[in-house]
Design a protein around this motif. Structure first.
Motif, short mmCIF file in Angstrom:
data_model
loop_
_atom_site.label_atom_id
_atom_site.label_comp_id
_atom_site.label_asym_id
_atom_site.label_seq_id
_atom_site.Cartn_x
_atom_site.Cartn_y
_atom_site.Cartn_z
N GLY A 359 0.73 -1.17 0.13
CA GLY A 359 0.17 0.03 0.10
C GLY A 359 0.93 1.10 -0.05
O GLY A 359 0.28 2.35 0.25
N LYS A 360 1.95 1.31 -0.29
CA LYS A 360 2.84 2.29 -0.59
C LYS A 360 3.15 2.96 -1.61
O LYS A 360 3.50 4.01 -1.96
N PHE A 361 2.26 2.49 -2.77
CA PHE A 361 2.20 2.85 -4.09
C PHE A 361 0.99 2.22 -4.69
O PHE A 361 1.08 0.99 -4.83
N ASP A 362 0.13 3.18 -5.30
CA ASP A 362 -0.82 2.78 -6.04
C ASP A 362 -0.99 3.63 -7.57
O ASP A 362 -0.95 4.80 -7.61
N PRO A 363 -0.79 2.63 -8.52
CA PRO A 363 -0.41 3.28 -9.81
C PRO A 363 -1.78 3.93 -10.44
O PRO A 363 -1.69 4.70 -11.35
N SER A 364 -3.10 3.99 -9.68
CA SER A 364 -4.01 4.93 -9.90
C SER A 364 -3.65 6.35 -9.61
O SER A 364 -4.59 7.23 -10.20
N THR A 365 -3.07 6.53 -8.36
CA THR A 365 -2.92 7.88 -7.89
C THR A 365 -1.56 8.20 -7.93
O THR A 365 -1.22 9.40 -7.87
N ASN A 420 2.94 11.99 -5.64
CA ASN A 420 1.57 12.09 -4.84
C ASN A 420 1.50 11.22 -3.86
O ASN A 420 0.59 10.92 -3.40
N LEU A 421 2.54 10.84 -3.20
CA LEU A 421 2.60 9.92 -1.87
C LEU A 421 3.05 10.98 -0.71
O LEU A 421 4.01 11.77 -0.56
#
Length: 546
Positions: A359-365, A420-421
């Protein structure tokens, strides 16, 4: 391009060398000449060949040997006083510069031979790998400033240490020999040998006995030295002509050599001047310092492009050794780059699967970018592209560098970045690579095309248990690979969260959680207790959080 004229400094300030280093005294046995008993020639009466000691010192440029003898080299003046030097690897192991039966078996590189009869004189001969060349002589060209003098008790020889391939701070091995006037006469006495050297005039003398002297820096040895710099500016001129970066405009910009010798400033006396309409700039400037000094410098383009970045020395300052008062630095290229150098392509891949799973990277956001020294560390200028299935977790980008040598040091410095993290515990998207201790990644150009692949933050999805050790009847220690604290940064105390489970069977058994470990280093240990009465357990470790 502008046309300018080459200017050159022409005056040299000379300094008188008066200071010397503290002398080193090397002693020899007195009376160690063969007396003919029980055999051989009786040499004991020739006390002017009996070395008692040698005092060695140096001034700003010369080694000074004062050879003390038991007899009088003035009244008996047919002695020959010679020094064999081992200055570097190799050398003549079987002979010397005069062809006498004298050898320094570890290898002799220089032979200083002198005579004190007649008008006196000296030679310095150098071994070229096959024969001995005359390098300097008091009766001919004398670049080594050889000199010879005598008193009623000693002989003094002076020779340039640069002429022997040495500078202040260097050590040199040597032996001093006293020989006679015959062309086949040997070492009647040797400084390094406390015993009788030979039993006959022509008896061969070959040993690895030597003494060592370290040349010291002497105060007050600064001289004004003329140093010629020549650089080819074709790359920054090409960059300007093609509007690539901060190039060099020959009509408005100026080129300076900045160094320790001018306080790294734009001193007009150190401006390099364009040769005609070529891309070559040159000048001869004054550099004050003693022999052996190592000034540092870099080129500087004013107003553009600023300091050069020599890629063959990892961006560090250039340097040279002051070996004499007229030095020509070998011509070089600005930043060690030339138009004939190739275009280099660097392909960079980063695997985001682990950080995505936790959950430290979401390609949608989120996106992945490559900020670095090549784009001003701009987090938005070089986005990476996701791969095609099944490699959708691998993000890639390519960078091309025109006109760079393939034997340079690390040139590009960078990190992967998750856009965007917002997560302070993950440095808000900046990776802290485990392999660099949180520092920047880098690449050089070992070839014209290379592919570099990583896991984000070097957090690999695979690791292993390295040992299971029974501590006593009640406990066991399980040691496994783990993620260290991220980059050693304060505020980020953990690397990963791991669950340790055990089972009496590898397959078909029930796995029971024994506890969790929060890692801070690359190796973690969990101690399992309450094992009394347990015959055997198998363990597995799982990463459950970042």
């Amino acid at each position: 391009m502008k046309r300018t004229f080459l200017t050159m400094a022409t005056a040299v300030a000379l300094a008188a060398f008066t200071s010397t280093s503290q002398a080193t005294l090397y002693t020899d046995t007195t009376g160690d000449l063969n007396n003919g008993v029980p055999s051989g020639d009786n040499l004991s009466g020739f006390t002017h060949l009996d070395i008692t000691s040698v005092e060695v010192t140096n001034d700003c440029s010369q080694l000074i040997f004062t050879i003390n003898v038991a007899g009088n080299p003035v009244t008996t003046d047919w002695g020959k006083y010679c020094i064999g030097f081992d200055s570097t690897a190799g050398g003549d192991t079987a002979g010397n510069g005069w062809g006498r039966p004298i050898a320094l078996t570890q290898g002799m590189d220089y032979w200083v031979g002198t005579w004190v009869d007649g008008g006196m004189g000296a030679e310095n001969r150098k071994w070229n790998g096959a024969t001995w060349d005359l390098q300097s002589a008091t009766y001919a060209a004398n670049p080594d400033n050889l000199s010879i003098s005598k008193t009623t008790s000693n002989v003094t020889i002076k020779v340039s240490f640069v002429g022997l391939g040495k500078l202040p701070g260097d050590s040199i091995d040597f032996d001093v020999y006293a020989t006679a006037g015959g062309g086949t006469d040997s070492a009647i006495d040797s400084l390094a040998n406390p015993n009788i050297a030979v039993t006959a005039w022509a008896g061969p003398y070959a040993t690895n006995l030597f003494r060592t002297y370290t040349i010291t820096s002497v105060p007050g040895c600064d001289t004004t030295n003329l140093v010629k710099f020549t650089v080819n500016m074709e790359i920054p001129i090409w960059e300007y002509d093609n509007a690539i970066g901060d190039g060099f405009n020959t009509n408005t910009d100026q080129l300076f050599v900045r160094g320790t010798f001018n306080g790294f400033t734009n001193n007009p006396a150190y401006q390099l001047i364009q040769v005609g309409t070529s891309t070559v700039f040159t000048n001869t400037v004054e550099v004050v310092g003693p022999l052996g000094a190592v000034p540092e410098y870099k080129l500087y383009g004013f107003s553009f492009p600023g300091y050069e970045n020599p890629v063959l020395s990892c961006g560090n300052n250039r340097s040279f050794v002051i070996t004499n008062q007229n030095i020509t630095i070998p011509a070089f290229y600005w930043s060690d780059r030339k138009l004939s150098d190739p275009t280099n392509v660097v392909n960079l891949n980063v695997d985001m699967s682990l950080v995505r799973n936790f959950g430290k990277f979401d390609p949608s956001t989120n996106g992945v970018a490559l900020p670095g020294s090549f784009n001003g560390w701009n987090t938005g200028s070089l986005p990476l592209t996701a791969g095609s299935p099944p490699d959708t977790n691998i993000y890639s980008a390519s960078i091309s560098y025109r006109h760079y040598p393939t034997n340079g040091c690390a040139f590009g410095f960078y990190k992967f970045y998750i856009s965007n993290l917002v997560d302070p515990n993950r440095d808000n998207g900046w990776e802290q690579p485990i392999t660099t201790g949180g520092g920047n990644r880098s690449f050089g150009f070992p070839s014209t095309s290379q592919t570099l692949s990583y896991y984000y933050n070097d957090e690999k999805p695979t690791f292993k248990i390295t040992s299971v050790q029974k501590l006593d009847a009640d406990s066991a220690a399980v040691t496994f690979e783990s993620f260290p604290k991220r980059g050693g940064l304060p505020g980020y105390p953990t690397g990963g969260v791991y669950m340790v489970e055990s089972s009496p069977l590898v397959t078909g058994g029930v796995w029971t959680s024994n506890g969790t470990v929060v890692s801070t280093t690359s190796s973690s240990t969990f101690t399992n207790t309450g094992l009394t009465g347990t015959n055997q357990l198998f363990y597995k470790v799982s990463l459950i959080g970042l």
